[in-house]
Design a protein around this motif. Structure first.
Motif, PDB file in Angstrom:
ATOM      1  N   LEU A 313       0.858  -1.182   0.000  1.00 62.07           N
ATOM      2  CA  LEU A 313       0.000   0.000   0.000  1.00 62.07           C
ATOM      3  C   LEU A 313       0.885   1.220   0.000  1.00 62.07           C
ATOM      4  CD1 LEU A 313      -2.412  -1.859   0.666  1.00 62.07           C
ATOM      5  CD2 LEU A 313      -3.161  -0.113   2.301  1.00 62.07           C
ATOM      6  N   ASP A 314       0.666   2.105  -0.951  1.00 59.98           N
ATOM      7  CA  ASP A 314       1.385   3.370  -0.937  1.00 59.98           C
ATOM      8  C   ASP A 314       0.856   4.224   0.210  1.00 59.98           C
ATOM      9  OD1 ASP A 314       2.968   2.730  -3.101  1.00 59.98           O
ATOM     10  OD2 ASP A 314       1.569   3.553  -4.563  1.00 59.98           O
ATOM     11  N   PRO A 315       1.649   5.172   0.721  1.00 53.85           N
ATOM     12  CA  PRO A 315       1.178   6.035   1.814  1.00 53.85           C
ATOM     13  C   PRO A 315      -0.149   6.701   1.475  1.00 53.85           C
ATOM     14  CG  PRO A 315       3.524   6.357   1.449  1.00 53.85           C
ATOM     15  CD  PRO A 315       3.039   5.469   0.347  1.00 53.85           C
ATOM     16  N   ILE A 316      -1.077   6.657   2.433  1.00 54.75           N
ATOM     17  CA  ILE A 316      -2.407   7.223   2.243  1.00 54.75           C
ATOM     18  C   ILE A 316      -2.419   8.645   2.785  1.00 54.75           C
ATOM     19  CG2 ILE A 316      -4.851   6.995   2.837  1.00 54.75           C
ATOM     20  CD1 ILE A 316      -4.159   3.940   3.279  1.00 54.75           C
ATOM     21  N   ILE A 317      -2.701   9.597   1.921  1.00 59.26           N
ATOM     22  CA  ILE A 317      -2.742  11.008   2.314  1.00 59.26           C
ATOM     23  C   ILE A 317      -4.168  11.499   2.145  1.00 59.26           C
ATOM     24  CG2 ILE A 317      -1.859  13.317   1.873  1.00 59.26           C
ATOM     25  CD1 ILE A 317       0.652  11.991   0.695  1.00 59.26           C
ATOM     26  N   GLU A 318      -4.818  11.787   3.256  1.00 61.76           N
ATOM     27  CA  GLU A 318      -6.195  12.275   3.214  1.00 61.76           C
ATOM     28  C   GLU A 318      -6.190  13.790   3.083  1.00 61.76           C
ATOM     29  OE1 GLU A 318      -9.281  10.033   5.516  1.00 61.76           O
ATOM     30  OE2 GLU A 318      -7.553   9.685   6.805  1.00 61.76           O
ATOM     31  N   GLU A 319      -6.878  14.304   2.066  1.00 59.97           N
ATOM     32  CA  GLU A 319      -6.920  15.738   1.833  1.00 59.97           C
ATOM     33  C   GLU A 319      -7.921  16.411   2.768  1.00 59.97           C
ATOM     34  OE1 GLU A 319      -7.684  16.563  -2.205  1.00 59.97           O
ATOM     35  OE2 GLU A 319      -5.880  15.568  -2.960  1.00 59.97           O
ATOM     36  N   ASP A 320      -7.517  17.543   3.305  1.00 65.48           N
ATOM     37  CA  ASP A 320      -8.399  18.354   4.145  1.00 65.48           C
ATOM     38  C   ASP A 320      -9.186  19.294   3.232  1.00 65.48           C
ATOM     39  OD1 ASP A 320      -9.545  20.243   5.869  1.00 65.48           O
ATOM     40  OD2 ASP A 320      -7.943  19.962   7.348  1.00 65.48           O
ATOM     41  N   GLU A 321     -10.525  19.203   3.287  1.00 67.60           N
ATOM     42  CA  GLU A 321     -11.352  20.012   2.379  1.00 67.60           C
ATOM     43  C   GLU A 321     -11.211  21.512   2.627  1.00 67.60           C
ATOM     44  OE1 GLU A 321     -15.607  19.740   3.056  1.00 67.60           O
ATOM     45  OE2 GLU A 321     -15.217  18.717   4.948  1.00 67.60           O
ATOM     46  N   TYR A 322     -10.654  21.886   3.779  1.00 64.21           N
ATOM     47  CA  TYR A 322     -10.489  23.303   4.092  1.00 64.21           C
ATOM     48  C   TYR A 322      -9.144  23.859   3.632  1.00 64.21           C
ATOM     49  CZ  TYR A 322     -14.560  22.461   7.017  1.00 64.21           C
ATOM     50  OH  TYR A 322     -15.812  22.107   7.458  1.00 64.21           O
ATOM     51  N   ILE A 323      -8.301  22.986   3.083  1.00 64.16           N
ATOM     52  CA  ILE A 323      -6.988  23.431   2.631  1.00 64.16           C
ATOM     53  C   ILE A 323      -7.038  23.739   1.137  1.00 64.16           C
ATOM     54  CG2 ILE A 323      -4.598  22.705   2.254  1.00 64.16           C
ATOM     55  CD1 ILE A 323      -4.746  21.140   4.842  1.00 64.16           C
ATOM     56  N   ASP A 324      -6.500  24.869   0.758  1.00 65.19           N
ATOM     57  CA  ASP A 324      -6.435  25.273  -0.647  1.00 65.19           C
ATOM     58  C   ASP A 324      -5.311  24.487  -1.320  1.00 65.19           C
ATOM     59  OD1 ASP A 324      -6.202  26.405  -3.102  1.00 65.19           O
ATOM     60  OD2 ASP A 324      -5.866  28.454  -2.384  1.00 65.19           O
ATOM     61  N   PRO A 325      -5.629  23.559  -2.268  1.00 67.55           N
ATOM     62  CA  PRO A 325      -4.594  22.746  -2.897  1.00 67.55           C
ATOM     63  C   PRO A 325      -3.611  23.543  -3.730  1.00 67.55           C
ATOM     64  CG  PRO A 325      -6.692  22.456  -4.027  1.00 67.55           C
ATOM     65  CD  PRO A 325      -6.970  23.269  -2.804  1.00 67.55           C
ATOM     66  N   SER A 326      -3.968  24.789  -4.094  1.00 67.52           N
ATOM     67  CA  SER A 326      -3.067  25.605  -4.912  1.00 67.52           C
ATOM     68  C   SER A 326      -2.088  26.414  -4.060  1.00 67.52           C
ATOM     69  CB  SER A 326      -3.877  26.558  -5.799  1.00 67.52           C
ATOM     70  OG  SER A 326      -4.603  27.478  -4.988  1.00 67.52           O
ATOM     71  N   ALA A 327      -2.275  26.391  -2.726  1.00 63.21           N
ATOM     72  CA  ALA A 327      -1.416  27.188  -1.845  1.00 63.21           C
ATOM     73  C   ALA A 327      -0.042  26.556  -1.711  1.00 63.21           C
ATOM     74  CB  ALA A 327      -2.070  27.314  -0.469  1.00 63.21           C
ATOM     75  N   GLU A 328       0.962  27.376  -1.430  1.00 67.04           N
ATOM     76  CA  GLU A 328       2.314  26.883  -1.180  1.00 67.04           C
ATOM     77  C   GLU A 328       2.314  26.047   0.095  1.00 67.04           C
ATOM     78  OE1 GLU A 328       4.985  27.110  -3.029  1.00 67.04           O
ATOM     79  OE2 GLU A 328       3.874  28.204  -4.561  1.00 67.04           O
ATOM     80  N   PRO A 329       3.117  24.961   0.133  1.00 66.76           N
ATOM     81  CA  PRO A 329       3.100  24.072   1.296  1.00 66.76           C
ATOM     82  C   PRO A 329       3.683  24.702   2.557  1.00 66.76           C
ATOM     83  CG  PRO A 329       4.808  23.404  -0.254  1.00 66.76           C
ATOM     84  CD  PRO A 329       4.002  24.463  -0.929  1.00 66.76           C
ATOM     85  N   THR A 330       4.519  25.754   2.436  1.00 72.40           N
ATOM     86  CA  THR A 330       5.103  26.409   3.598  1.00 72.40           C
ATOM     87  C   THR A 330       4.986  27.919   3.450  1.00 72.40           C
ATOM     88  OG1 THR A 330       7.289  26.434   2.586  1.00 72.40           O
ATOM     89  CG2 THR A 330       6.770  24.554   3.993  1.00 72.40           C
TER      90      THR A 330
END
Length: 349
Positions: A313-330
Motif C-alpha cells: 500500500l502506498d502512503p495514504i494522504i487524506e486531503e483536508d477540504e479546508y486546505i487550498d490545494p493551490s497554496a504553497e506548502p510552507t
C-alpha cells in the motif's frame, strides 16, 4: 521487563473451497466471518485478525493502521475456474461503509494458466440499464449483455467497483481489498449453495453497477530493472518482479507491509533475527506477508526463472477540504517539514 518480540514473515494455512465451477484458495484473508491462520513460528495457529488485534501498526505500518484500523486491508486468493464463475459485482468504499460497515472491493486478476477457450467477462459491451440486466439475470443468462475478453497467461485485469465480472476456463491470482461484499447477480441457472450471502443479490446491487460500455484503461505503468507495475491504486500497488540476483528491501523505519506471491521458481526470504540470519521459504503457488516490523530483508531466488508478485500500500494522504490545494506548502521563510513516512528502497546484490 520482557523484551518485545519482533514479528517475522508469515505464511498462512490456505482456505480451500470447491464449487460447481471449480475451486478457490484464500491464501491471505481477514474477512471477519473467515480468516486465514498463521502456518508456523511462535504465532502459528493464530488468525490474521488476532495478529492485527495484538500487533496493529507493527503489522501494517502506522499510516495504514490510521486509515484501516485493525482490518488487514488486502486479500489474496487463487481462483481455478474450470467452468464459468457466477457473475458478481462489488460496491465502492463509500457505499460499502454506509450500508454494510465494510470495505468496498477493487480487485486485480493476474492470469496464471489459460487455454484457447479461457475468457473473462468485464462490464458491458454496450451501454445498458438496470431493467435489462435484472431481466437477463432472472432469466439465468446475462451473456448477451456482457463484454467478453480472451484471457492469456500473464494478462492483467484491474476491476473497478461497480464493474460486473466473471471468468471461465482460467486460473487466476486475485488481489483485492479485504471485503466479503460479493454480490451474486447471475449463476447461469446453477445452484451456488452457501458461496454467497443471500442478502447480497442482484436487487441490492442495481443502484451501484456501472452500466456504461466497458472501456479498458490505457494507462502505461512504469518498469525498472526487475520490477513492472501491474496496478497502482489507493487500495493496493501490485508489481511483478523477475528475480535473477538477490534483492535487498530496506527501510529506516516501519513504512508498511509487503505481500509476496510466488508465480514461478522459489524464493528464500532472509531476515536478520538477533544474532543470525533466518530464511523463510516461498514456493510457487504460495503467498507470504512481510510485516512492517521487518525493516530489512533479502529476496534470494533459489531457481532460475523465479518470478514473484509484490503487493504493497502506498502512503495514504487524506486531503483536508479546508486546505487550498493551490497554496504553497510552507510560509515564506519557513522550513519544510520532513515526512513521517520512511523511505523504502531495494537494491540488487
Amino acid at each position: 521487563m520482557e523484551e518485545e518480540r519482533k514479528l517475522y514473515p508469515f505464511k498462512f494455512i490456505p482456505i480451500e473451497d470447491s464449487f460447481t465451477w471449480g475451486e478457490d484458495k484464500h491464501q491471505l484473508a481477514d474477512l471477519g466471518y473467515r480468516d486465514t491462520f498463521v502456518k508456523s513460528g511462535w504465532l502459528g495457529g493464530v488468525s490474521i485478525s488476532e495478529v492485527m488485534d495484538m500487533y496493529m501498526d507493527r503489522v501494517v505500518g502506522e499510516n495504514t493502521f490510521r486509515y484501516y484500523g485493525r482490518q488487514f486491508p488486502v486479500s489474496v486468493k487463487i481462483v481455478d475456474a474450470r467452468d464459468r464463475t457466477p457473475l458478481v459485482v462489488h460496491p465502492n468504499d463509500e457505499i460499502a461503509s454506509e450500508r454494510y460497515d465494510s470495505l468496498g472491493k477493487a480487485k486485480m486478476w493476474y492470469v496464471l494458466e489459460a487455454t484457447s477457450s479461457s475468457k473473462v467477462f468485464l462490464g458491458f459491451k454496450e451501454d445498458t440499464d438496470a431493467s435489462a440486466l435484472y431481466a437477463s439475470c432472472i432469466a439465468g443468462d446475462a451473456t448477451g449483455l456482457l463484454n467478453e475478453l480472451p484471457a492469456r497467461k500473464g494478462d492483467v485485469f484491474v476491476i473497478e467497483p461497480g464493474t460486473v465480472n466473471a471468468a471461465e476456463s482460467v486460473k487466476l491470482l486475485e488481489i483485492s481489498e479485504a471485503s466479503p461484499l460479493d454480490f451474486c447477480l447471475c449463476s447461469w441457472g446453477k445452484e451456488v449453495g452457501d458461496q454467497f450471502d443471500p442478502a447480497l443479490n442482484v436487487i441490492d446491487a442495481l443502484d451501484f453497477i456501472d452500466y456504461k460500455r466497458y472501456k479498458a484503461s490505457s494507462e502505461t505503468l512504469p518498469k525498472d530493472q526487475i520490477s513492472e507495475k501491474l496496478a497502482v491504486r489507493k487500495e493496493f500497488t501490485v508489481s511483478k518482479m523477475a528475480l535473477v540476483n538477490t534483492v535487498r528491501i530496506h527501510s529506516d523505519e516501519p513504512t508498511g507491509f509487503s505481500v509476496y506471491s510466488c508465480l514461478d521458481g522459489e524464493v528464500n526470504v532472509q531476515v536478520q533475527e538477533e544474532e543470525e540470519k533466518k530464511s523463510y521459504q516461498l514456493k510457487a503457488g504460495e503467498t507470504m506477508l512481510i510485516p512492517a516490523d521487518v525493516l530489512d530483508f533479502y529476496l534470494e531466488p533459489v531457481r532460475p526463472g523465479t518470478v514473484i508478485i509484490e503487493t504493497v500500500l502506498d502512503p495514504i494522504i487524506e486531503e483536508d477540504e479546508y486546505i487550498d490545494p493551490s497554496a504553497e506548502p510552507t510560509l515564506e521563510g519557513e522550513e519544510p517539514q520532513q515526512s513521517s513516512i520512511g523511505d523504502r528502497s531495494w537494491r540488487i546484490l
